[in-house]
Design an enzyme around this catalytic site. Structure first.
Site, PDB file in Angstrom:
ATOM      1  N   ASP A  65      21.206  15.403 -18.053  1.00 38.62           N
ATOM      2  CA  ASP A  65      21.736  14.063 -18.339  1.00 38.62           C
ATOM      3  C   ASP A  65      23.240  14.206 -18.573  1.00 38.62           C
ATOM      4  OD1 ASP A  65      22.139  11.474 -19.145  1.00 38.62           O
ATOM      5  OD2 ASP A  65      20.940  11.603 -20.982  1.00 38.62           O
ATOM      6  N   TYR A  83      33.987   1.331 -24.792  1.00 40.11           N
ATOM      7  CA  TYR A  83      33.838   0.310 -23.757  1.00 40.11           C
ATOM      8  C   TYR A  83      34.578  -0.928 -24.236  1.00 40.11           C
ATOM      9  CZ  TYR A  83      29.978   3.583 -23.402  1.00 40.11           C
ATOM     10  OH  TYR A  83      29.244   4.736 -23.359  1.00 40.11           O
ATOM     11  N   HIS A 141      23.737   0.038 -19.030  1.00 40.58           N
ATOM     12  CA  HIS A 141      22.664   0.471 -18.124  1.00 40.58           C
ATOM     13  C   HIS A 141      22.854  -0.090 -16.714  1.00 40.58           C
ATOM     14  CE1 HIS A 141      19.956   1.310 -21.838  1.00 40.58           C
ATOM     15  NE2 HIS A 141      20.774   2.298 -21.561  1.00 40.58           N
ATOM     16  N   GLU A 170      29.363  12.862 -21.372  1.00 43.89           N
ATOM     17  CA  GLU A 170      28.056  13.305 -21.864  1.00 43.89           C
ATOM     18  C   GLU A 170      27.729  14.707 -21.371  1.00 43.89           C
ATOM     19  OE1 GLU A 170      24.713  10.971 -20.414  1.00 43.89           O
ATOM     20  OE2 GLU A 170      23.450  11.726 -22.043  1.00 43.89           O
ATOM     21  N   HIS A 174      14.910  10.923 -22.526  1.00 41.27           N
ATOM     22  CA  HIS A 174      14.937  10.642 -23.970  1.00 41.27           C
ATOM     23  C   HIS A 174      13.699  11.343 -24.512  1.00 41.27           C
ATOM     24  CE1 HIS A 174      17.367   6.809 -22.868  1.00 41.27           C
ATOM     25  NE2 HIS A 174      18.110   7.880 -22.901  1.00 41.27           N
ATOM     26  N   ASP A 215      26.722   8.304 -14.683  1.00 41.31           N
ATOM     27  CA  ASP A 215      25.736   8.893 -15.586  1.00 41.31           C
ATOM     28  C   ASP A 215      24.545   9.253 -14.713  1.00 41.31           C
ATOM     29  OD1 ASP A 215      23.803   9.498 -17.466  1.00 41.31           O
ATOM     30  OD2 ASP A 215      24.266   7.803 -18.781  1.00 41.31           O
ATOM     31  N   ARG A 267      32.662   7.149 -20.861  1.00 39.42           N
ATOM     32  CA  ARG A 267      31.657   7.936 -21.601  1.00 39.42           C
ATOM     33  C   ARG A 267      31.732   9.366 -21.072  1.00 39.42           C
ATOM     34  NH1 ARG A 267      27.543   4.912 -21.138  1.00 39.42           N
ATOM     35  NH2 ARG A 267      26.375   5.801 -19.413  1.00 39.42           N
ATOM     36  N   GLU A 293      27.127  12.286 -26.274  1.00 41.22           N
ATOM     37  CA  GLU A 293      27.641  11.324 -25.304  1.00 41.22           C
ATOM     38  C   GLU A 293      28.356  10.120 -25.917  1.00 41.22           C
ATOM     39  OE1 GLU A 293      24.503   8.934 -23.411  1.00 41.22           O
ATOM     40  OE2 GLU A 293      23.037  10.280 -24.325  1.00 41.22           O
ATOM     41  N   HIS A 344      20.623  12.036 -27.936  1.00 40.18           N
ATOM     42  CA  HIS A 344      19.155  12.005 -28.061  1.00 40.18           C
ATOM     43  C   HIS A 344      18.612  13.366 -27.680  1.00 40.18           C
ATOM     44  CE1 HIS A 344      19.296  11.672 -23.640  1.00 40.18           C
ATOM     45  NE2 HIS A 344      20.247  10.777 -23.826  1.00 40.18           N
ATOM     46  N   ASP A 368       0.816  -1.223   0.000  1.00 36.34           N
ATOM     47  CA  ASP A 368       0.000   0.000   0.000  1.00 36.34           C
ATOM     48  C   ASP A 368       0.849   1.273   0.000  1.00 36.34           C
ATOM     49  OD1 ASP A 368       1.013  -0.277   2.489  1.00 36.34           O
ATOM     50  OD2 ASP A 368      -0.874   0.020   3.558  1.00 36.34           O
ATOM     51  N   HIS A 414      26.558   2.562 -29.146  1.00 33.28           N
ATOM     52  CA  HIS A 414      25.318   3.356 -29.056  1.00 33.28           C
ATOM     53  C   HIS A 414      25.470   4.628 -29.880  1.00 33.28           C
ATOM     54  CE1 HIS A 414      27.317   6.113 -26.240  1.00 33.28           C
ATOM     55  NE2 HIS A 414      27.740   5.073 -25.551  1.00 33.28           N
TER      56      HIS A 414
HETATM   57  N1  GLY Z   1      21.155   8.421 -18.998  1.00 33.62           N
HETATM   58  C1  GLY Z   1      20.518   7.930 -20.136  1.00 33.62           C
HETATM   59  C2  GLY Z   1      21.237   8.298 -21.350  1.00 33.62           C
HETATM   60  O1  GLY Z   1      22.337   8.793 -21.298  1.00 33.62           O
HETATM   61  O2  GLY Z   1      20.718   8.174 -22.422  1.00 33.62           O
HETATM   62 MN    MN Z   2      21.872  10.522 -22.486  1.00 29.46          MN
HETATM   63 MN    MN Z   3      23.154   9.737 -19.595  1.00 33.10          MN
END
Ligand code: GLY
Ligand code: MN
Ligand code: MN
Length: 438
Positions: free
Chosen positions: A270, A387, A242, A407, A360, A259, A405, A383, A353, A38, A349
């Site tokens: 982000d 890796y 992720h 970003e 996103h 991240d 990475r 970004e 975005h 609950d 990747h």
């Molecule tokens: N943190 C999600 C991305 O970088 O797309």
């Molecule tokens: Mn991102």
């Molecule tokens: Mn990110």
């Protein structure tokens, strides 16, 4: 710093101006979501609904009826209820929706089955984003079928459904001056949180300590939520794109990839930064890091009006592929390795975005089959990353398990672009200096 009431009015007007004649739009609010038994997750309003209302309560429906004399903007919302409000907090109620949120008219949610079919009847088009909310889809069909059943008494059921997403998301893609101010603040808070994580990083602490420092910094600045689950990955965990377990120990000699971004007044930041646990990059880490940074700067240089969405990404692919050849991680000709996608073993990747109320964010990336042009007011992330899987035996041992990475959040301006997250360093010497001072 808040989006003004008049901006919400302007957004609704803009949307209604683009709707066809004799149409109606339905935008449901988010519902509460059970976390366990609950107790609920912290409530997060649906972004489309929030964009058009600024109304933060669950269980409502915004109805837009351009041209309706008795009121074009109608909100169904929870009624006032002293008993429920004593337990669960204040509700604006229909009166507050009109007086404080600029609605033309408002009714209790409990009356929607009686009132909404009458508003739908005779309309040619219903603008509604079908397929995102099963329960509400069924209710919409129930109201339409109710009108269909009355066809012999002269009722006219709606002619067709049109996806609201296209009109609304095209509008959300272009950020106003107020939105950019809020996003600048989200970026600044998140940048400060990353600086704090760098300062508080120590060998022997755990990934969740850094996550905690970041969330604390968000909350202290009025950003109660993270825009997405924070990733704090040390050593080879940085290679799991992720990774959110955030439970391993920070070891000297490893890098840690963070991240994380806050949500401030409904808008996301982000940011990713990667730094050494010890405060000093090793030779191999330095080589890959500098390559990712070079790719990121090359991509940011491509963010300007008139360039296409894909140009920053293409720039990262070129820089990373060339660099990996020079370092000996890839063998072959740059052109062939790009064509065959060989670089994807290390960079799997895209470069970014759209960013806005959703991390996103909404908005098309292609128009008429072509990558769309960048225009002032759009906000995107840049970004790139490299890796090297811990088990990649095709490369020298010294590279294995390194994940990097970098970003940032970038707004397209009339002259070029503005980096909204420049408050956290990314050059090696600046990171080392900040960590040494911490
Ligand atoms: N943190 C999600 C991305 O970088 O797309
Ligand atoms: Mn991102
Ligand atoms: Mn990110």
């Amino acid at each position: 710093m808040k989006i003004s009431k008049s901006e919400y009015t302007r957004r609704r007007k803009n949307l209604m101006a683009m709707m066809e004649a004799n149409s109606i739009a339905l935008i449901p609010a988010a519902g509460e979501c059970t976390r366990s038994r609950d107790t609920e997750y912290t409530f997060r309003q649906d972004s489309d609904f929030l964009y058009l209302t600024g109304f933060e309560e669950p269980d409502g429906v915004l109805v837009l009826i351009p041209g309706r004399r008795a009121g074009q903007v109608v909100l169904f919302c929870r009624d006032r209820d002293p008993e429920m409000e004593l337990w669960n907090g204040y509700r604006a109620g229909p009166e507050g929706a009109v007086s404080d949120f600029g609605m033309d008219d408002a009714f209790p949610m409990d009356d929607i089955d009686d009132i909404l079919p009458g508003l739908l009847e005779g309309k040619q088009h219903i603008y509604y984003s079908m397929g995102h909310n099963d329960a509400f889809d069924r209710r919409v069909m129930g109201w339409v079928n109710q009108i269909r059943r009355q066809i012999r008494t002269g009722a006219k059921p709606p002619g067709d459904f049109t996806d609201l997403a296209f009109l609304l998301h095209e509008q959300r893609l272009f950020k106003s001056a107020q939105e950019l101010r809020v996003m600048r603040r989200a970026g600044a808070i998140s940048a400060e949180a990353h600086c704090r994580a760098m300062r508080e990083c120590r060998e022997g602490r755990f990934e969740y300590h850094l996550e905690g420092a970041i969330l604390h910094e968000f909350a202290e600045n009025g950003a109660r939520a993270a825009a997405y689950n924070s990733i704090v990955g040390a050593g080879p965990n940085a290679c799991v794109l992720h990774y959110t377990e955030n439970r391993d120990k920070l070891r000297s000699g490893d890098l840690v990839l963070i991240d994380a971004g806050c949500e401030y007044q409904g808008y996301a930041a982000d940011i990713t930064r990667t730094f050494p646990v010890s405060g000093r990059f090793s030779e191999a880490q330095r080589a890959l890091y500098d390559l990712v940074l070079k790719a990121q700067l090359a991509a940011i240089a491509k963010v300007r009006p008139g360039n296409t969405w894909n140009q920053p990404h293409d720039a990262t692919v070129r820089v990373i592929t060339r660099g990996l050849i020079e370092l000996g991680l890839l063998r072959g000709k740059e052109k062939d390795l790009i064509k065959s996608g060989a670089y994807r073993d290390f960079y799997m990747h895209r470069a970014g975005h759209w960013l806005g109320m959703d991390v996103h964010d909404v908005g098309d990336y292609r128009v008429d089959g072509k990558w769309r042009q960048l225009e002032p007011g759009m906000v995107l992330t840049i970004e790139p990353g490299i890796y090297v899987a811990p088990g990649n035996t095709k490369v020298a041992k010294k590279w294995r398990g390194i994940g990097v990475r970098i970003e940032d959040d970038v707004a397209v301006t009339p002259e070029g672009c503005e980096v909204l997250t420049a408050g956290v360093p990314k050059a090696i010497e600046d990171i080392e200096q900040l960590m040494a001072a911490g």
